[in-house]
Design an enzyme around this catalytic site. Structure first.
Site, PDB file in Angstrom:
ATOM      1  N   SER A 140       0.882  -1.178   0.000  1.00 52.94           N
ATOM      2  CA  SER A 140       0.000   0.000   0.000  1.00 52.94           C
ATOM      3  C   SER A 140       0.911   1.217   0.000  1.00 52.94           C
ATOM      4  CB  SER A 140      -0.846  -0.014   1.282  1.00 52.94           C
ATOM      5  OG  SER A 140      -1.477   1.235   1.493  1.00 52.94           O
ATOM      6  N   TYR A 153      -1.970   0.344  10.770  1.00 57.16           N
ATOM      7  CA  TYR A 153      -2.005  -0.114   9.368  1.00 57.16           C
ATOM      8  C   TYR A 153      -0.716   0.285   8.659  1.00 57.16           C
ATOM      9  CZ  TYR A 153      -3.718  -0.740   4.565  1.00 57.16           C
ATOM     10  OH  TYR A 153      -3.869  -1.124   3.254  1.00 57.16           O
TER      11      TYR A 153
END
Ligand code: 8X3
Length: 255
Positions: A140, A153
């Site tokens: 990501s 995250y």
């Protein structure tokens, strides 16, 4: 034994994983669909089989090492694995570090980091046996830069990024390449909803006013392009964002 190349996709029950499975199947791969939700991957396998592709569903939780080893044993004897797409992952919460729940961080570390470790370790022999293996890590943009509220995250996706970087060094000279694809804002059915524990308003706010967030198909197309380059070409790291997103916190929103 079939000469059709095999691609294993984790998290294939929805979103980027399902779109990647469809895309690779259309490109001639036999796809092995893994995810926790058995009914979903069975339905996707049926859809792909109906369309004339080879698709095998296998219910799997990548955080369960014993289950991952059993999956590797299931694949053993069914031929080499050419592509592994590490897609299973996700975010839980958007709390500041000062108040985040450590249990959420543990869950995110389990799936985004240890999940990648488990299945990549387990399938490396089969990937090597293919003579031209490809490991894709869907990290990501959160694996490359941090943002407020990203905390757990961001930390986990940095872990996935480091796995890709380290593996590429360690496997240099072996017939396995490591491709990292780092998507930015992708609007899928579940990512934001899961992150905000079903709060639809918070989930919708992530994409509010953004004309065209990336779709799962956009990312699948990117994965497909990267893995179908000739085997000596390694796309080390590819960042893909919607045009409206210049960084994780610079997003153009139309009011
Ligand atoms: C998803 C991108 O910006 O929500 O991996 O962290 S972001």
């Amino acid at each position: 034994m079939s000469t059709t190349p095999t691609a294993v996709i984790t998290g294939a029950s929805s979103g980027i994983g399902a779109a990647t499975a469809r895309s690779l199947a259309a490109s001639g791969y036999r796809v092995v669909l893994t995810a926790r939700r058995k009914e979903r991957i069975e339905a996707l396998a049926a859809e792909l089989t109906e369309a004339g592709h080879e698709a095998v569903p296998y219910a799997l939780d990548v955080t369960d090492r014993a289950a991952v080893d059993a999956f590797a044993a299931f694949l053993d004897g069914r031929g080499p694995v050419h592509v592994l797409v590490n897609n299973a992952g996700g975010a839980l919460g958007a709390d500041p570090v000062s108040s985040a729940d450590p249990a959420d961080w543990r869950t995110m570390y389990d799936v985004n980091v240890l999940g990648v470790l488990h299945i990549t370790q387990a399938l490396l022999p089969a990937l090597t046996a293919s003579g031209e293996g490809t490991v894709v890590v869907l990290s990501s943009t959160a694996g490359l830069a941090t943002y407020e509220g990203g905390g757990g995250y961001v930390a986990a996706k940095h872990g996935a990024h480091v796995i890709a970087e380290t593996l590429r060094l360690e496997l240099c000279g072996q017939p396995v390449r490591i491709i990292e694809i780092a998507p930015g804002m992708v609007k899928t059915d579940e990512f934001a909803t899961t992150r905000f524990r079903g709060d639809q308003d918070k989930a919708a706010a992530v994409y509010a006013g953004v004309a065209e967030p990336l779709t799962a198909e956009d990312v699948a197309d990117t994965v497909n392009w990267a893995v179908t380059r000739p085997p000596h070409v390694n796309i080390d790291l590819l960042v893909v964002r919607p045009r409206a997103q210049a960084s994780n916190y610079k997003v153009h929103r139309e009011s």
